[in-house]
Structure formats: C-alpha cells, structure tokens
Design an enzyme around this catalytic site. Sequence first.
Site, PDB file in Angstrom:
ATOM      1  N   ASP A 125     -67.992 -18.809   7.160  1.00 54.66           N
ATOM      2  CA  ASP A 125     -68.049 -17.798   8.228  1.00 54.66           C
ATOM      3  C   ASP A 125     -67.352 -16.528   7.779  1.00 54.66           C
ATOM      4  OD1 ASP A 125     -65.437 -19.088   8.403  1.00 54.66           O
ATOM      5  OD2 ASP A 125     -65.167 -18.047  10.307  1.00 54.66           O
ATOM      6  N   GLU A 166     -63.408 -20.752   9.952  1.00 56.01           N
ATOM      7  CA  GLU A 166     -62.035 -20.591   9.469  1.00 56.01           C
ATOM      8  C   GLU A 166     -61.427 -19.303   9.991  1.00 56.01           C
ATOM      9  OE1 GLU A 166     -58.863 -19.221   6.566  1.00 56.01           O
ATOM     10  OE2 GLU A 166     -60.703 -18.252   7.256  1.00 56.01           O
TER      11      GLU A 166
END
Length: 413
Positions: free
Chosen positions: A83, A178
Amino acid sequence: MISKEHIINRFVSYVTVDTESDPKSETTPSTEKQWDLANKLAEELKAIGMEDVTIDENAYIMATLPSNVNYHVPVIGFVSHFDTSPDFTGANVKPQIIEKYDGKDIVLNAAENIVLSPDYFEDLLQYKGQTLITTDGTTLLGADDKAGITEIVSAMEYLINHPEIKHGAIRVGFTPDEEIGRGAHKFDVEKFGADWAYTMDGSQIGELEYENFNAASAVVKVKGKIVHPGYAKGKMVNSMYIAQEFINSLPRFETPEHTEGYQGFFHLSSVEGKVEETTLEYIIRDHDLGHFEARKEVLRKLTDELNSQYGREVITTEIKDQYFNMREKVEPVMHIVDIAEEAMKQLDITPLIKPIRGGTDGSQLSYMGLPCPNIFAGGHNFHGRYEYVPVESMIKATEVICKIAELTALKQE
C-alpha cells in the site's frame, strides 16, 4: 549481475498501480484497489518459480524459496508492504527516469513549477552520476514500499536463476495497509514459519535499523455551545478557543520539525473545528518507553486541568497504543542484525545503524514472535511529490538480500 533495466521495469510496473490505503475504512485491505497489485504479485511470484504461493482473504501474500543445501539452515524471511500513504495521492503515478543525474535541480513539472532541488534536499548530491526515478510532481512515487517489493522479488528471481548461491529456505511476505498502522495486524506469523525476518522498508542506502518509536494516537474532542453571536455574551462557548489552549499548552519544541535522533514528540496531525465541537488528532512518539508513557500522561493531565478550569467536562481524550520499540525483541537475537551488517560490508556498503523515527511492519511482527530488523529500500522524501529513488540503491538492496541468504547458510555449514 542484476540488470538495471529489469529493476526499473519491475518497479515502474508496481508504482503505476494505485494502492493508496484508507485509515477510515474498517476492511482489510482498507481499499479495494490494493487487490490489483496483490493479485499481480501473487501471479508474478509463481511465474518466477516461487513455491507455496498463497494470498489470503485479507490480501496477505506469502511464498517460499526452498533450501538448496542438504543441511539445516534457519528459515529467514523478507517482508514489504504494497500500500501507499494516504498523505498524498498515489493515483496516476507517472515516473520519470533521470539518467546520470548531474547534481542540479530536477524539474518535475514545468507547468506547475515543481522542482526537486539539492539546495533543499541535500541527499540528492549523494547520487550524482546515478539513475534516479522521480515523480512528475503531482503524486507520490510509491517507493515506500514498492522499492522493497521490487528488491525482494528480484532477489528471489536471481537466487532461482543462480543455484550456485547456497541458501536455506526463504519466506517472503507482502502486506496491505502498513501506512495506516495495520500492516501486521492479520499477518499469520505461525504460517509464515520463519525464525527471523527483515523488512525492506528503510530509506537511504546502508540503513539498518532495529530500534523504532513507541507509538500512540490521541483523539481530543472539545465541546462548546453555539448560540446566536449577537446574543452570545455569557452563553456561547467556542470549542475552537479551548482547543487552542490545549494546543498551546503542549511543549512547543517537542514536535517533529524540532526533533531528531532519539527525541520524541507530540504531532498535531489534524484539526476539524466549529464553535460547537473541535476535534484534534495527535500522534505521540518516543523511543524510550518511560518517556512515552510520560507523554501520554501529559495529555491526560492537561485534559483534567482544562475540565477543572471550565468547571465541567469540555474535553475528552482517547489514547490508543499503536506499536512499540522492537529493540526489546531484537537485542536477544542480535546475530540477525550482525548478519545484515556483514552482508552490507561485503558489498562495500557502509552500514548506517540508527533508530527509525517511525515504525515498520517489523516493529509489530517482532512483538508477535518474529524478530524483524529493517533494511534500506533506497527511497527518499516518502509520502509526497518530491519522493525519489536511485536505481543503484535498489540494486544494492537486492544484492543485500541475496548476501544475507548466502551468509545465513554459510554460518550453518
């Protein structure tokens, strides 16, 4: 030798997929678009010859490179997240390749006069003569942490194609979310099955980190009273003024822009206010656990003092721990840091061992039973339009992964 063109093509193929995460979402992954890259990565791992490739219902990816030696070697892992930060848009990324960087200003976007300059970003001068990948000034790049994924996949492919390099079993893991603090929340450490691992999620070449912040978030809600301003005397309570008192009561120079190294901070990350209610969002950071707890207590006491001053509950403060300093979990197994340091030295990379002024999946994984120091991925200026990564740094990080695998096996021979 790892091909520069191959690294560039792989990295560009990842960063042009939008994977921005969303802290307001309660799903995992937090955005549906993260699946686009997750599925691509799972297929790519199979294509290069990895075994036991799995992708679960939350988009966590795992795969195995089997051992090619006939003796026992600890299972090691490498982890990165796919991400990108919601701090700045990651949609329609248009990477720019700067060959043989000349040490001068880089015009990212002439139309909008967006310039990446070594006058402001001095680290650029370390990479004079190298190949840089930058943004076009309108998005982030996504080197955090698609550089790490590029390096891990490329290292596994290299080891598969060069069986003369001896190694034990290697596990790789790629995680969603994350950037919003949830990358390890649903990571199955038992299924991963590694004795220890490394996150490839650091910045400049040489970084090797096994200390990070203790971290918490705080949401401060301030209640006011709204009445017609023409008839407000003695009746109106403006929550924004009380919020301002709260803000001004915290140490002015204990903020990110005034701290470095092991110094902690309070960071006011968001303010939303009207007369009737104002919400302040803070993050609290400190490497020292005692200082960390003291910082949280400062917020609690300030809340009590202002409530007492106004004679009623005008402020509520909710504090939530996010992650803790991995040093406590890594120090008992410091040989895993030593191996990474030795790998860098053998590749003529000067190790930069320093605390992370942030957190990685590794900090949470270390507390989940998987000691997990952090290694450079090569990028700079994360989470914004000035992000860039030297291709040579990505190549070196790929070589470090291969060397760690080789040294781990050699030490057991």
